[in-house]
Design a protein around this motif. Sequence first.
Motif, mmCIF file in Angstrom:
data_model
loop_
_atom_site.group_PDB
_atom_site.id
_atom_site.type_symbol
_atom_site.label_atom_id
_atom_site.label_comp_id
_atom_site.label_asym_id
_atom_site.label_seq_id
_atom_site.Cartn_x
_atom_site.Cartn_y
_atom_site.Cartn_z
ATOM 1 N N HIS A 15 0.798 -1.229 0.000
ATOM 2 C CA HIS A 15 0.000 0.000 0.000
ATOM 3 C C HIS A 15 0.830 1.277 0.000
ATOM 4 C CE1 HIS A 15 -3.767 -2.212 0.747
ATOM 5 N NE2 HIS A 15 -3.027 -2.998 1.518
ATOM 6 N N THR A 16 2.095 1.196 0.376
ATOM 7 C CA THR A 16 2.931 2.390 0.449
ATOM 8 C C THR A 16 4.277 2.142 -0.227
ATOM 9 O OG1 THR A 16 4.022 1.786 2.532
ATOM 10 C CG2 THR A 16 1.894 2.944 2.687
ATOM 11 N N LYS A 17 4.986 3.233 -0.512
ATOM 12 C CA LYS A 17 6.306 3.091 -1.126
ATOM 13 C C LYS A 17 7.286 2.417 -0.175
ATOM 14 C CE LYS A 17 6.640 6.109 -5.002
ATOM 15 N NZ LYS A 17 7.617 6.754 -5.887
ATOM 16 N N GLU A 18 7.133 2.666 1.102
ATOM 17 C CA GLU A 18 8.016 2.027 2.075
ATOM 18 C C GLU A 18 7.801 0.519 2.073
ATOM 19 O OE1 GLU A 18 10.995 1.542 4.732
ATOM 20 O OE2 GLU A 18 10.455 3.354 3.627
ATOM 21 N N GLN A 19 6.538 0.093 2.025
ATOM 22 C CA GLN A 19 6.239 -1.337 1.943
ATOM 23 C C GLN A 19 6.777 -1.928 0.644
ATOM 24 O OE1 GLN A 19 1.979 -1.505 2.361
ATOM 25 N NE2 GLN A 19 2.050 -1.524 4.603
ATOM 26 N N ALA A 20 6.669 -1.164 -0.439
ATOM 27 C CA ALA A 20 7.171 -1.627 -1.734
ATOM 28 C C ALA A 20 8.681 -1.839 -1.679
ATOM 29 C CB ALA A 20 6.822 -0.614 -2.823
ATOM 30 N N LYS A 21 9.382 -0.894 -1.077
ATOM 31 C CA LYS A 21 10.837 -0.992 -0.959
ATOM 32 C C LYS A 21 11.238 -2.212 -0.136
ATOM 33 C CE LYS A 21 14.885 1.654 0.557
ATOM 34 N NZ LYS A 21 15.347 2.932 1.174
ATOM 35 N N ILE A 22 10.540 -2.423 0.966
ATOM 36 C CA ILE A 22 10.836 -3.576 1.828
ATOM 37 C C ILE A 22 10.580 -4.881 1.082
ATOM 38 C CG2 ILE A 22 10.082 -4.826 3.891
ATOM 39 C CD1 ILE A 22 9.512 -2.064 5.170
ATOM 40 N N ALA A 23 9.446 -4.948 0.385
ATOM 41 C CA ALA A 23 9.091 -6.168 -0.350
ATOM 42 C C ALA A 23 10.129 -6.487 -1.423
ATOM 43 C CB ALA A 23 7.710 -6.015 -0.983
ATOM 44 N N LEU A 24 10.538 -5.473 -2.179
ATOM 45 C CA LEU A 24 11.524 -5.689 -3.240
ATOM 46 C C LEU A 24 12.876 -6.105 -2.663
ATOM 47 C CD1 LEU A 24 10.627 -2.696 -5.589
ATOM 48 C CD2 LEU A 24 10.298 -5.130 -6.077
ATOM 49 N N ASN A 25 13.261 -5.494 -1.556
ATOM 50 C CA ASN A 25 14.527 -5.860 -0.915
ATOM 51 C C ASN A 25 14.513 -7.314 -0.452
ATOM 52 O OD1 ASN A 25 15.771 -3.390 -1.268
ATOM 53 N ND2 ASN A 25 15.164 -2.587 0.720
ATOM 54 N N ILE A 26 13.384 -7.739 0.099
ATOM 55 C CA ILE A 26 13.266 -9.128 0.561
ATOM 56 C C ILE A 26 13.364 -10.087 -0.620
ATOM 57 C CG2 ILE A 26 11.675 -10.827 1.549
ATOM 58 C CD1 ILE A 26 10.641 -8.607 3.396
ATOM 59 N N LEU A 27 12.695 -9.748 -1.720
ATOM 60 C CA LEU A 27 12.740 -10.600 -2.911
ATOM 61 C C LEU A 27 14.161 -10.717 -3.449
ATOM 62 C CD1 LEU A 27 9.524 -9.395 -4.791
ATOM 63 C CD2 LEU A 27 9.857 -11.596 -3.664
ATOM 64 N N VAL A 28 14.890 -9.607 -3.430
ATOM 65 C CA VAL A 28 16.268 -9.620 -3.919
ATOM 66 C C VAL A 28 17.166 -10.417 -2.980
ATOM 67 C CG1 VAL A 28 18.300 -8.199 -4.382
ATOM 68 C CG2 VAL A 28 16.067 -7.462 -5.186
ATOM 69 N N GLN A 29 17.041 -10.170 -1.688
ATOM 70 C CA GLN A 29 17.875 -10.861 -0.706
ATOM 71 C C GLN A 29 17.665 -12.368 -0.749
ATOM 72 O OE1 GLN A 29 16.877 -8.922 2.985
ATOM 73 N NE2 GLN A 29 17.759 -6.966 2.343
ATOM 74 N N ASN A 30 16.442 -12.776 -1.073
ATOM 75 C CA ASN A 30 16.140 -14.208 -1.157
ATOM 76 C C ASN A 30 16.345 -14.769 -2.561
ATOM 77 O OD1 ASN A 30 15.443 -14.355 1.561
ATOM 78 N ND2 ASN A 30 13.310 -13.832 1.172
ATOM 79 N N SER A 31 16.926 -13.936 -3.436
ATOM 80 C CA SER A 31 17.224 -14.363 -4.816
ATOM 81 C C SER A 31 16.001 -14.960 -5.505
ATOM 82 C CB SER A 31 18.377 -15.378 -4.814
ATOM 83 O OG SER A 31 19.537 -14.821 -4.243
ATOM 84 N N GLN A 32 14.880 -14.247 -5.411
ATOM 85 C CA GLN A 32 13.630 -14.755 -5.958
ATOM 86 C C GLN A 32 13.459 -14.459 -7.446
ATOM 87 O OE1 GLN A 32 11.640 -16.666 -4.481
ATOM 88 N NE2 GLN A 32 11.729 -16.356 -2.292
ATOM 89 N N GLY A 33 14.385 -13.711 -8.021
ATOM 90 C CA GLY A 33 14.258 -13.373 -9.435
ATOM 91 C C GLY A 33 14.147 -14.589 -10.330
ATOM 92 N N GLU A 34 14.988 -15.576 -10.077
ATOM 93 C CA GLU A 34 14.966 -16.790 -10.898
ATOM 94 C C GLU A 34 13.658 -17.549 -10.728
ATOM 95 O OE1 GLU A 34 17.640 -20.827 -11.705
ATOM 96 O OE2 GLU A 34 18.350 -19.278 -10.325
ATOM 97 N N ASP A 35 13.145 -17.600 -9.488
ATOM 98 C CA ASP A 35 11.872 -18.280 -9.245
ATOM 99 C C ASP A 35 10.728 -17.590 -9.986
ATOM 100 O OD1 ASP A 35 13.063 -20.132 -7.584
ATOM 101 O OD2 ASP A 35 12.683 -18.980 -5.762
ATOM 102 N N LEU A 36 10.753 -16.259 -9.984
ATOM 103 C CA LEU A 36 9.718 -15.508 -10.687
ATOM 104 C C LEU A 36 9.770 -15.794 -12.186
ATOM 105 C CD1 LEU A 36 10.038 -12.059 -8.873
ATOM 106 C CD2 LEU A 36 8.119 -13.643 -8.707
ATOM 107 N N GLU A 37 10.979 -15.822 -12.717
ATOM 108 C CA GLU A 37 11.152 -16.059 -14.152
ATOM 109 C C GLU A 37 10.756 -17.486 -14.536
ATOM 110 O OE1 GLU A 37 14.792 -16.183 -17.385
ATOM 111 O OE2 GLU A 37 14.968 -14.886 -15.632
ATOM 112 N N LEU A 38 11.212 -18.454 -13.767
ATOM 113 C CA LEU A 38 10.882 -19.851 -14.066
ATOM 114 C C LEU A 38 9.377 -20.091 -13.986
ATOM 115 C CD1 LEU A 38 13.742 -21.759 -12.189
ATOM 116 C CD2 LEU A 38 13.427 -21.532 -14.663
ATOM 117 N N GLY A 39 8.729 -19.410 -13.049
ATOM 118 C CA GLY A 39 7.285 -19.546 -12.921
ATOM 119 C C GLY A 39 6.554 -19.063 -14.161
#
Length: 214
Positions: A15-39
Amino acid sequence: MKNNTSFSKEKQLVHTKEQAKIALNILVQNSQGEDLELGLFRLRDQLNNPRLTELLDSYPDLIQEYELEKLLSGKIEIKDASRRDVKTAGLLSCLLLLIHFYFDKNKDNLNKCNVDDVTQFDSINYIINAITSEECINELFQLILSLVGIDYFKKYQEKMKDPDFVLKQTVGFDNDPEMDKYIDMMVWFALIRLFIEAIFIYYDSGFESKNTQL
């Protein structure tokens, strides 16, 4: 017949830019990019549409020839391709590009995203100005619903209310093979939905002011 089930703003995860920043940081830290792409590629394969696959492969050329908004609307006449195929190819291609641009897969370290890089910033904004996050999520949801079926989705929603759902999901639905069939896709959808909401809000320069006026 098109199903009218969709996601509303009330169901947003971010709902907010701060939440967006936190969510994106978590996705990056957990290396979720490959999972998103494979999906996305698994979704493409399960749709089992050769023409759609061809359109996806040729999308770099299509995006040079046509305006992105028109491609995403499906209002482009392409030989042997339905409007739905053109629209779906546009959606999946844009999501793949957003994943690549944000996670910067050309770097050795996925924990470092060049979010301030001018080229990436312009490319991401080009996409988010052509379609809304709600449209992305709803179109993606309709694709998934066409595969899993309404009955499965309703059953999944009921399972989500179970406080032990995460544990059962981890060990597998041994006593319910029907639920196990598409559980990976539903988990991926939750992940890609979080990414879409977060990246659209994070890169929307007018987001805070627009929401202040509501």
